[in-house]
Design an enzyme around this catalytic site. Structure first.
Site, PDB file in Angstrom:
ATOM      1  N   ASP A  38       0.835  -1.209   0.000  1.00 53.99           N
ATOM      2  CA  ASP A  38       0.000   0.000   0.000  1.00 53.99           C
ATOM      3  C   ASP A  38       0.863   1.250   0.000  1.00 53.99           C
ATOM      4  O   ASP A  38       0.549   2.244  -0.650  1.00 53.99           O
ATOM      5  CB  ASP A  38      -0.917   0.023   1.227  1.00 53.99           C
ATOM      6  CG  ASP A  38      -2.113  -0.892   1.036  1.00 53.99           C
ATOM      7  OD1 ASP A  38      -2.401  -1.221  -0.127  1.00 53.99           O
ATOM      8  OD2 ASP A  38      -2.722  -1.281   2.047  1.00 53.99           O
ATOM      9  N   GLU A 118      19.867   3.930  28.066  1.00 54.42           N
ATOM     10  CA  GLU A 118      19.508   3.565  26.694  1.00 54.42           C
ATOM     11  C   GLU A 118      20.543   2.594  26.159  1.00 54.42           C
ATOM     12  O   GLU A 118      21.697   2.654  26.566  1.00 54.42           O
ATOM     13  CB  GLU A 118      19.566   4.801  25.772  1.00 54.42           C
ATOM     14  CG  GLU A 118      18.622   5.900  26.106  1.00 54.42           C
ATOM     15  CD  GLU A 118      19.117   7.248  25.573  1.00 54.42           C
ATOM     16  OE1 GLU A 118      19.861   7.272  24.577  1.00 54.42           O
ATOM     17  OE2 GLU A 118      18.748   8.257  26.174  1.00 54.42           O
ATOM     18  N   LYS A 120      23.441   1.337  23.942  1.00 53.38           N
ATOM     19  CA  LYS A 120      24.462   2.038  23.156  1.00 53.38           C
ATOM     20  C   LYS A 120      24.455   1.368  21.784  1.00 53.38           C
ATOM     21  O   LYS A 120      24.969   0.265  21.610  1.00 53.38           O
ATOM     22  CB  LYS A 120      25.830   1.933  23.822  1.00 53.38           C
ATOM     23  CG  LYS A 120      26.883   2.768  23.116  1.00 53.38           C
ATOM     24  CD  LYS A 120      28.131   2.908  23.974  1.00 53.38           C
ATOM     25  CE  LYS A 120      29.117   3.891  23.400  1.00 53.38           C
ATOM     26  NZ  LYS A 120      29.638   3.519  22.083  1.00 53.38           N
ATOM     27  N   ASP A 122      25.239   0.334  18.102  1.00 52.98           N
ATOM     28  CA  ASP A 122      26.524   0.195  17.434  1.00 52.98           C
ATOM     29  C   ASP A 122      26.347   0.450  15.943  1.00 52.98           C
ATOM     30  O   ASP A 122      26.128  -0.469  15.162  1.00 52.98           O
ATOM     31  CB  ASP A 122      27.071  -1.215  17.695  1.00 52.98           C
ATOM     32  CG  ASP A 122      28.571  -1.269  17.518  1.00 52.98           C
ATOM     33  OD1 ASP A 122      29.182  -0.217  17.240  1.00 52.98           O
ATOM     34  OD2 ASP A 122      29.129  -2.370  17.650  1.00 52.98           O
ATOM     35  N   GLU A 178      21.914   7.563  16.077  1.00 53.52           N
ATOM     36  CA  GLU A 178      22.752   6.552  15.458  1.00 53.52           C
ATOM     37  C   GLU A 178      22.014   5.968  14.257  1.00 53.52           C
ATOM     38  O   GLU A 178      20.807   5.726  14.321  1.00 53.52           O
ATOM     39  CB  GLU A 178      23.006   5.451  16.507  1.00 53.52           C
ATOM     40  CG  GLU A 178      24.216   4.624  16.269  1.00 53.52           C
ATOM     41  CD  GLU A 178      25.519   5.250  16.795  1.00 53.52           C
ATOM     42  OE1 GLU A 178      25.521   6.422  17.253  1.00 53.52           O
ATOM     43  OE2 GLU A 178      26.543   4.544  16.726  1.00 53.52           O
ATOM     44  N   TYR A 230      19.049  10.068  19.965  1.00 54.65           N
ATOM     45  CA  TYR A 230      19.374   9.972  21.387  1.00 54.65           C
ATOM     46  C   TYR A 230      19.742  11.303  22.045  1.00 54.65           C
ATOM     47  O   TYR A 230      20.057  11.343  23.219  1.00 54.65           O
ATOM     48  CB  TYR A 230      20.448   8.916  21.654  1.00 54.65           C
ATOM     49  CG  TYR A 230      21.745   9.084  20.871  1.00 54.65           C
ATOM     50  CD1 TYR A 230      22.579  10.178  21.074  1.00 54.65           C
ATOM     51  CD2 TYR A 230      22.139   8.110  19.953  1.00 54.65           C
ATOM     52  CE1 TYR A 230      23.756  10.316  20.367  1.00 54.65           C
ATOM     53  CE2 TYR A 230      23.319   8.236  19.241  1.00 54.65           C
ATOM     54  CZ  TYR A 230      24.117   9.345  19.456  1.00 54.65           C
ATOM     55  OH  TYR A 230      25.285   9.482  18.762  1.00 54.65           O
ATOM     56  N   LYS A 319      30.200  -0.801  28.959  1.00 58.58           N
ATOM     57  CA  LYS A 319      30.509  -1.625  27.788  1.00 58.58           C
ATOM     58  C   LYS A 319      30.197  -3.091  28.035  1.00 58.58           C
ATOM     59  O   LYS A 319      30.571  -3.654  29.057  1.00 58.58           O
ATOM     60  CB  LYS A 319      32.003  -1.488  27.458  1.00 58.58           C
ATOM     61  CG  LYS A 319      32.362  -0.098  26.980  1.00 58.58           C
ATOM     62  CD  LYS A 319      31.833   0.150  25.587  1.00 58.58           C
ATOM     63  CE  LYS A 319      32.845   0.890  24.819  1.00 58.58           C
ATOM     64  NZ  LYS A 319      32.985   0.812  23.501  1.00 58.58           N
ATOM     65  N   CYS A 413      33.036 -34.678  -4.383  1.00 55.01           N
ATOM     66  CA  CYS A 413      32.189 -34.585  -3.196  1.00 55.01           C
ATOM     67  C   CYS A 413      32.806 -35.380  -2.040  1.00 55.01           C
ATOM     68  O   CYS A 413      33.186 -36.543  -2.219  1.00 55.01           O
ATOM     69  CB  CYS A 413      30.813 -35.128  -3.529  1.00 55.01           C
ATOM     70  SG  CYS A 413      29.773 -35.370  -2.090  1.00 55.01           S
ATOM     71  N   CYS A 416      30.357 -38.640  -1.658  1.00 53.50           N
ATOM     72  CA  CYS A 416      30.137 -39.676  -2.669  1.00 53.50           C
ATOM     73  C   CYS A 416      31.170 -39.638  -3.794  1.00 53.50           C
ATOM     74  O   CYS A 416      31.095 -40.446  -4.718  1.00 53.50           O
ATOM     75  CB  CYS A 416      28.749 -39.550  -3.254  1.00 53.50           C
ATOM     76  SG  CYS A 416      28.587 -38.162  -4.387  1.00 53.50           S
ATOM     77  N   CYS A 431      27.554 -30.834  -5.254  1.00 51.33           N
ATOM     78  CA  CYS A 431      27.865 -32.200  -5.637  1.00 51.33           C
ATOM     79  C   CYS A 431      26.897 -32.577  -6.738  1.00 51.33           C
ATOM     80  O   CYS A 431      25.703 -32.310  -6.648  1.00 51.33           O
ATOM     81  CB  CYS A 431      27.672 -33.107  -4.424  1.00 51.33           C
ATOM     82  SG  CYS A 431      27.493 -34.823  -4.880  1.00 51.33           S
ATOM     83  N   CYS A 437      24.264 -39.495  -4.182  1.00 51.76           N
ATOM     84  CA  CYS A 437      25.128 -39.066  -3.086  1.00 51.76           C
ATOM     85  C   CYS A 437      24.427 -39.354  -1.771  1.00 51.76           C
ATOM     86  O   CYS A 437      23.307 -38.893  -1.544  1.00 51.76           O
ATOM     87  CB  CYS A 437      25.412 -37.567  -3.207  1.00 51.76           C
ATOM     88  SG  CYS A 437      26.296 -36.912  -1.786  1.00 51.76           S
TER      89      CYS A 437
HETATM   90  S1  IVH Z   1      24.781  10.057  23.909  1.00 44.36           S
HETATM   91  C1  IVH Z   1      27.367  13.724  24.935  1.00 44.36           C
HETATM   92  N1  IVH Z   1      23.338   7.905  23.527  1.00 44.36           N
HETATM   93  O1  IVH Z   1      28.232   6.414  21.405  1.00 44.36           O
HETATM   94  C2  IVH Z   1      26.774  12.376  24.807  1.00 44.36           C
HETATM   95  N2  IVH Z   1      25.431   8.070  22.417  1.00 44.36           N
HETATM   96  O2  IVH Z   1      30.824   7.627  22.847  1.00 44.36           O
HETATM   97  C3  IVH Z   1      26.527  12.016  23.417  1.00 44.36           C
HETATM   98  N3  IVH Z   1      25.945   6.156  20.966  1.00 44.36           N
HETATM   99  O3  IVH Z   1      29.583   7.868  18.861  1.00 44.36           O
HETATM  100  C4  IVH Z   1      26.257  10.600  23.171  1.00 44.36           C
HETATM  101  N4  IVH Z   1      24.085   5.048  21.354  1.00 44.36           N
HETATM  102  O4  IVH Z   1      27.087   7.780  18.484  1.00 44.36           O
HETATM  103  C5  IVH Z   1      24.486   8.542  23.234  1.00 44.36           C
HETATM  104  N5  IVH Z   1      21.930   6.073  23.242  1.00 44.36           N
HETATM  105  C6  IVH Z   1      23.075   6.717  22.951  1.00 44.36           C
HETATM  106  C7  IVH Z   1      24.039   6.180  22.082  1.00 44.36           C
HETATM  107  C8  IVH Z   1      25.214   6.885  21.844  1.00 44.36           C
HETATM  108  C9  IVH Z   1      25.237   5.048  20.695  1.00 44.36           C
HETATM  109  C10 IVH Z   1      27.284   6.454  20.412  1.00 44.36           C
HETATM  110  C11 IVH Z   1      27.408   7.815  19.832  1.00 44.36           C
HETATM  111  C12 IVH Z   1      28.860   8.174  20.014  1.00 44.36           C
HETATM  112  C13 IVH Z   1      29.302   7.273  21.106  1.00 44.36           C
HETATM  113  C14 IVH Z   1      29.645   8.072  22.322  1.00 44.36           C
END
Ligand code: IVH
Length: 682
Positions: A38, A118, A120, A122, A178, A230, A319, A413, A416, A431, A437
């Site tokens: 749609d 929140e 983090k 990647d 991000e 964020y 981390k 293979c 076989c 194969c 086989c």
């Molecule tokens: S806040 C001043 N919130 O982490 C604070 N950063 O080391 C600004 N990142 O490259 C960052 N998720 O892109 C914040 N929920 C989140 C995040 C986030 C990923 C990344 C950000 C930056 C790195 C900060």
């Protein structure tokens, strides 16, 4: 110049509002209402009108996501407010130490401080600038002060609103967030790349960053990227929110997506609990996170705390363990699948990756081995994320031992000894032994005998293994030549079970055309496709004689499936087997189109996460064979969601909307009951 009538102006306004709303519901509320079809239909209609009346085009029209490519490179963009980095906390003690530092500086009790947590994400950090509610520029983080202007690329993301929602947008909003790629999107992109000789990305972060730096926005548009906000770096006039979490809710109201996992907690214990909970869910989120970002929620306290060097004092990144580790490639083995596909599997020195021991990883195919330039004995980097099969992502050639061995793809293979073929344009080596086989024979026979195919009672996997190893059965036709007295001589086979099996074989001879086509095990022909082929051609002979073009005329059959079907019936040994089966008495009423009841007719199902006993495509085929539609997103109309490990937002959404959720076990039980006709759907 063509002057549009009022009717057209109204239609344009309606289409734009509907498309913007669909994006908002999909990306921000995670409550899709509109199907992709749609959406596409409306977008096309809007494109048509705008092509006829070019004066109606506005930069924030949903049609204007893909513009012209920049001539060369990207312009430099100075960030009005620098994009900072964060200090890290590597364990729970460091979280406690962070809380203490904050509390000491503010001279308040740390256990009373509210923190916003929140994931983090990647991916790649970007900044978006909205003036009077309209997106005017977007840039990468760069070195934090100067980034690259990638506005045209960011505009192609449907989760980046071209225009903010609401009647009174702020004069100025600079929002940061991000850009990520989900595991599902990443796998699909790499699978496409492996088939088409395009760039394979090592991880979703590289894929997201690489996709944003394409000079042609059409390429970016084709990549499954998502933006999640964020931070509001500039907001004018000041909306007066007291906390970061309120500000995030305001961004969501403006049409920006924020994390669904955002939570406000209190004190160090609250933080530690959140980090543990998110850590447990990490594998099921469906996208990569490398930790938790912890922020003092109170904006006044944030201002009081201020910054040190390149990072705020009011935030820290906790981390998680890395998803990539290095280890040694001890050997490579080659596995033969049911369809003969030969897959190289890396045997690794066991290594713990994000909490799980990994000793095998997929090397996909010969091209992938060449691309990686990997040799046996090499030090390799392994990546494991979610439920995805661990991958070898790169090789450290500088650590290559002098006795490293080249990986030689077998010419014959490993099971076989038939020749290994690699068809032109195909990445996969296969194969050529087919039913000869043993690796394929066993699987092909299991598939043939299975309940959804010929439904031969009492012919289980173990028995098939035995029959193949004894060389009693090479083709499905041999099954129907088995004699009860011979079977009774097998270990653990009583006379009665032998008689029963022979009776079951006799009974199975009366089948249906869709079942028979499905039982042949033609690549990519599941139950729904088999039923479509049967319905379309009516007889097996007509299907066997069909040309590729005839096959492509069948519902849901594209060029790939058509070519598999065509090739299958052009193999002399397949034709022989079919003839033998018929002469042994296999029959079906040619006109029978679908013997199956359709208990799920009118229902829409959603599959999410990974399933262990079948691929998602098989699950889809089986549901479709029962009459269900299978959709990609959860809505109020969803009858049920099947959630395997790795299910992320769709599962959360279903739970929130009260849609019934089945795990794999429950799903299998239901499927089997419906397929056997023992149960009608509620
Ligand atoms: S806040 C001043 N919130 O982490 C604070 N950063 O080391 C600004 N990142 O490259 C960052 N998720 O892109 C914040 N929920 C989140 C995040 C986030 C990923 C990344 C950000 C930056 C790195 C900060």
């Amino acid at each position: 110049m063509n002057q549009p009538e009022k009717k057209i102006l109204d239609e344009v306004a309606t289409l734009r509002a509907e498309l913007d709303d669909a994006n908002y519901r999909y990306y921000v509320l995670d409550e899709p209402r509109m199907t992709d079809a749609d959406y596409d239909r409306r977008l096309r209609r809007l494109q048509e009108i705008e092509a006829e009346y070019p004066d109606l085009v506005t930069p924030d029209s949903p049609t204007q996501r893909v513009g012209a490519p920049p001539d060369a490179g990207f312009p430099e963009v100075q960030h009005a407010v620098p994009m900072l980095s964060l200090d890290n906390a590597l364990n729970e003690d460091e979280i406690t130490a962070f809380v203490k530092r904050v509390a000491d500086r503010l001279e308040i009790d740390g256990e009373t401080i509210a923190f916003c947590c929140e994931p983090k994400l990647d991916g790649a950090a970007v900044s978006l600038v909205y003036e009077q509610g309209v997106l005017v520029s977007g840039a990468t983080r760069g070195d934090g002060r100067t980034g690259e202007g990638i506005t045209s690329n960011l505009r192609t993301l449907r989760s980046v609103p071209l225009k903010l929602r609401g009647k009174a947008p702020p004069d100025l909003l600079e929002v940061r967030g991000e850009v990520i790629m989900s595991h599902e999107g990443f796998e699909a992109l790499n699978a496409r790349a492996r088939e088409g000789d395009a760039k394979v990305f090592a991880n979703p972060r590289n894929a997201a960053a690489g996709s944003l730096r394409q000079l042609d926005p059409r390429i970016t548009a084709s990549r499954p990227l998502e933006f999640s906000a964020y931070q509001a770096a500039r907001f004018e006039p000041d909306p007066g929110d007291a906390t970061h979490s309120q500000l995030m809710a305001r961004l969501a109201d403006l049409g920006l997506r924020t994390s669904a996992a955002l939570e406000v907690v209190t004190g160090s214990q609250g933080l530690i609990d959140y980090c543990r909970r998110l850590g447990e869910r990490r594998d099921r989120l469906g996208y990569d996170i490398d930790g938790v970002v912890i922020k003092v929620d109170d904006l006044r306290l944030q201002r009081e705390l201020g910054f040190v060097a390149r990072a705020p004092r009011w935030a820290i990144a906790f981390k998680f363990p890395a998803q990539e580790e290095t280890t040694t490639l001890n050997d490579v083995e080659f596995q033969v699948g049911r369809t003969g596909a030969i897959t190289p599997v890396a045997r690794l020195e066991p290594v713990t990756v994000a909490g799980v021991t990994v000793s095998n990883a997929s090397l996909h195919n010969a091209d992938e081995i060449a691309r990686l330039g990997v040799m046996i004995g090499d030090t390799v980097t392994i990546r494991r994320a979610g439920d995805v099969i661990p991958q070898v992502v790169r090789v450290d050639a500088s650590k290559r031992p002098s006795d490293a061995r080249e990986i030689v793809f077998p010419e014959r293979c490993p099971v076989c000894e038939s020749e290994v073929e690699r068809l032109e344009g195909e990445v996969v080596a296969r194969c050529s032994g087919g039913l000869y086989c043993a690796a394929q024979r066993k699987e092909a026979l299991k598939y043939f005998a299975s309940r959804r195919a010929m439904d031969i009672d009492g012919l289980g996997e173990k028995l098939i293994d035995q029959l193949v190893e004894l060389d009693w059965v090479k083709t499905p036709a041999d099954l129907f030549r088995l004699k009860a007295e011979d079977l009774a001589t097998l270990p653990r086979m009583a006379q009665k079970s032998s008689d029963n099996l022979v009776a079951a074989l006799e009974k199975a001879k009366q089948t249906t055309l869709p079942r028979f086509i499905f039982a042949l095990g033609i690549r990519e022909v599941g139950e729904a496709t088999a039923a479509n082929l049967a319905r379309h051609f009516g007889t097996l002979d007509a299907l066997m004689e069909a040309e590729v073009a005839d096959l492509e005329a069948v519902e849901d059959v594209g060029p790939v499936v058509a070519s598999h079907v065509y090739t299958f019936f052009r193999q002399p040994h397949n034709r022989e087997t079919i003839e033998e089966l018929r002469s042994l008495g296999l029959t079906w009423k040619e006109e029978v189109v679908g013997d199956r009841p359709q208990p799920l007719a009118g229902q829409t199902w959603v599959l999410t996460g990974t399933l262990e006993s079948m691929t998602r495509d098989e699950g889809k085929e089986r549901l479709q064979a029962l009459g269900a539609k299978v959709a990609g997103s959860v809505s109020k109309k969803t009858a049920a969601v099947v959630a395997g490990p790795g299910a992320g937002s769709k599962l959360a959404k279903a739970e929130q909307m009260g849609v019934s959720v089945l795990d794999e076990q429950g799903f299998l039980e239901r499927l089997e009951a419906w397929e056997s006709g023992k149960e009608a759907a509620q």
